[in-house]
Each structure stands twice: as C-alpha cells, then as structure tokens.
Design a protein around this motif. Sequence first.
Motif, PDB file in Angstrom:
ATOM      1  N   LEU A  45       0.844  -1.199   0.000  1.00 57.80           N
ATOM      2  CA  LEU A  45       0.000   0.000   0.000  1.00 57.80           C
ATOM      3  C   LEU A  45       0.877   1.247   0.000  1.00 57.80           C
ATOM      4  CD1 LEU A  45      -3.169   0.643   2.152  1.00 57.80           C
ATOM      5  CD2 LEU A  45      -1.409   2.395   1.913  1.00 57.80           C
ATOM      6  N   ARG A  46       1.873   1.263   0.871  1.00 58.23           N
ATOM      7  CA  ARG A  46       2.769   2.427   0.939  1.00 58.23           C
ATOM      8  C   ARG A  46       3.580   2.576  -0.346  1.00 58.23           C
ATOM      9  NH1 ARG A  46       2.750   4.588   5.967  1.00 58.23           N
ATOM     10  NH2 ARG A  46       2.060   3.243   7.691  1.00 58.23           N
ATOM     11  N   HIS A  47       3.919   1.456  -0.975  1.00 59.10           N
ATOM     12  CA  HIS A  47       4.647   1.506  -2.245  1.00 59.10           C
ATOM     13  C   HIS A  47       3.835   2.226  -3.320  1.00 59.10           C
ATOM     14  CE1 HIS A  47       6.930   0.258  -5.778  1.00 59.10           C
ATOM     15  NE2 HIS A  47       5.812  -0.232  -6.284  1.00 59.10           N
ATOM     16  N   HIS A  48       2.523   1.934  -3.363  1.00 62.79           N
ATOM     17  CA  HIS A  48       1.667   2.532  -4.399  1.00 62.79           C
ATOM     18  C   HIS A  48       1.255   3.967  -4.075  1.00 62.79           C
ATOM     19  CE1 HIS A  48       1.091  -0.719  -7.238  1.00 62.79           C
ATOM     20  NE2 HIS A  48       0.838  -1.573  -6.252  1.00 62.79           N
ATOM     21  N   PHE A  49       1.019   4.268  -2.800  1.00 57.65           N
ATOM     22  CA  PHE A  49       0.420   5.562  -2.462  1.00 57.65           C
ATOM     23  C   PHE A  49       1.259   6.421  -1.513  1.00 57.65           C
ATOM     24  CE2 PHE A  49      -3.060   2.727  -3.621  1.00 57.65           C
ATOM     25  CZ  PHE A  49      -3.713   3.483  -4.572  1.00 57.65           C
ATOM     26  N   GLY A  50       2.308   5.847  -0.953  1.00 60.54           N
ATOM     27  CA  GLY A  50       3.215   6.620  -0.107  1.00 60.54           C
ATOM     28  C   GLY A  50       2.759   6.758   1.330  1.00 60.54           C
ATOM     29  N   SER A  51       1.518   7.150   1.527  1.00 61.65           N
ATOM     30  CA  SER A  51       0.996   7.409   2.863  1.00 61.65           C
ATOM     31  C   SER A  51      -0.529   7.347   2.813  1.00 61.65           C
ATOM     32  CB  SER A  51       1.430   8.794   3.356  1.00 61.65           C
ATOM     33  OG  SER A  51       0.836   9.801   2.550  1.00 61.65           O
ATOM     34  N   LYS A  52      -1.128   7.428   3.976  1.00 56.93           N
ATOM     35  CA  LYS A  52      -2.585   7.447   4.036  1.00 56.93           C
ATOM     36  C   LYS A  52      -3.137   8.683   3.337  1.00 56.93           C
ATOM     37  CE  LYS A  52      -6.334   7.046   7.437  1.00 56.93           C
ATOM     38  NZ  LYS A  52      -6.633   6.946   8.886  1.00 56.93           N
ATOM     39  N   GLU A  53      -2.451   9.824   3.491  1.00 56.94           N
ATOM     40  CA  GLU A  53      -2.891  11.043   2.807  1.00 56.94           C
ATOM     41  C   GLU A  53      -2.776  10.902   1.297  1.00 56.94           C
ATOM     42  OE1 GLU A  53      -4.532  13.855   3.751  1.00 56.94           O
ATOM     43  OE2 GLU A  53      -4.805  12.609   5.525  1.00 56.94           O
ATOM     44  N   GLY A  54      -1.702  10.250   0.847  1.00 59.11           N
ATOM     45  CA  GLY A  54      -1.561  10.010  -0.585  1.00 59.11           C
ATOM     46  C   GLY A  54      -2.671   9.122  -1.114  1.00 59.11           C
ATOM     47  N   LEU A  55      -3.043   8.126  -0.318  1.00 57.27           N
ATOM     48  CA  LEU A  55      -4.151   7.241  -0.695  1.00 57.27           C
ATOM     49  C   LEU A  55      -5.463   8.024  -0.722  1.00 57.27           C
ATOM     50  CD1 LEU A  55      -5.441   4.510  -1.276  1.00 57.27           C
ATOM     51  CD2 LEU A  55      -5.327   4.016   1.179  1.00 57.27           C
TER      52      LEU A  55
END
Length: 201
Positions: A45-55
């Motif tokens: 998940l972090r690989h694709h979006f970086g962070s919860k805010e990025g998601l």
Amino acid sequence: MSSPGDLTARARIRDAAIELFADRGIDGATIRDIAQKAGVSSGLLRHHFGSKEGLRDACDEYVLNELTALGNRFIEFQVVDRITPGMLRMQRYITRSVLDGSPAGSALFDRLIEYGERWFAATDLKVEDPRAFIAVISVMKMSMLTSRDQLSRVLGVDTGEPEGWARVLRASLEIFSTPLVTRAQADLARTALDGLSPSEE
C-alpha cells in the motif's frame, strides 16, 4: 462490473479505502485495515500511495471523476445511470471526506463548487447569486446522505441502499420541479432580506 480478481493491486487498495473511508471516516480506517481488506501488505500500500494522505488524495480524485462523469452523462446525453451500491458508496465517501474538517476535505468541496459553477455556466438559469445557489444545492444533497438514519427511519426503507435512495431522489425531483412559493412571495421575501443589516452593538 469487475470482480476483485480482475483488478490491479492498486485498484483493489483504492476500492478498499473508499469503502472503509465511507463507512468509518478517514480517521477511522487504518492503513492496516485497508491493506487487509484489499488482500495486500501494508508495505505494498505504501509503495503505491506513499501514505494514508496520498491514498486519500487518489480516492478523492477517482471518486470526483466518477461522480462528475455521471452528472455529465445526464446533462449531455440525458442518460440516467442505474443506482448501484458502488455509486452510493462513492457518494458516502465524498460526503465523509468533505465534512471531516481537514484541508483536504475543504479542497474537495471547493472542487465540487467549481464543477457546479461550470455546469451552471452552461445553463440558461438566471439567479441573483450563482455561487450561493451552487453551494446551497451541494450542501442540500450532502444532507440527504448525512441524514440517512433519520430518513430511513421515517420512510421505512434504508436510504443507503438503491431502493431507498431512489425514493429520496424522486422526492428531490418533486421539490426541484415544483415551485414552493409564488413569484410575488419570493419578491416579498427578497425585499425583506434586502432590508436586513448587521445588528449594531
């Protein structure tokens, strides 16, 4: 509609986040919860979006594009899309996002207003204050979602499901297509409002 197995990992994560954010709010869903629901690791998940805010940003963008596309199809081609659980989930998501009090929520609301103003500019509607007109309509629609429990209780049907939401939409169509005051009453009310001034201390 694609099954979960047909989606990429990135799309599964996004869809899982939209569902959990819609049901629990942004703060109520953790990265671990989302990853587990999507069937991936937190690291992916972090690989694709970086962070919860990025998601969250990716979810905002996706949902806004999907819902405005529905609106555009209706405006341009008079096509009314079928009410689906997925569509209702996206509407709940966008309402949760807008109302969470964060800068991201405020930015999303601003984008909804900008979309409404573009729609308004393409119509023949004549109103005194177009920005207020669009803003109030936007908030009125969101209130139909945030009042799900009360609406469901008095209507005897879950308005968070397609059948119940269709009943709400039928009522809203009646409201928007039926004048509730006469022109004379509206003019009288405007005159009264024009006479209002800030109270002096």
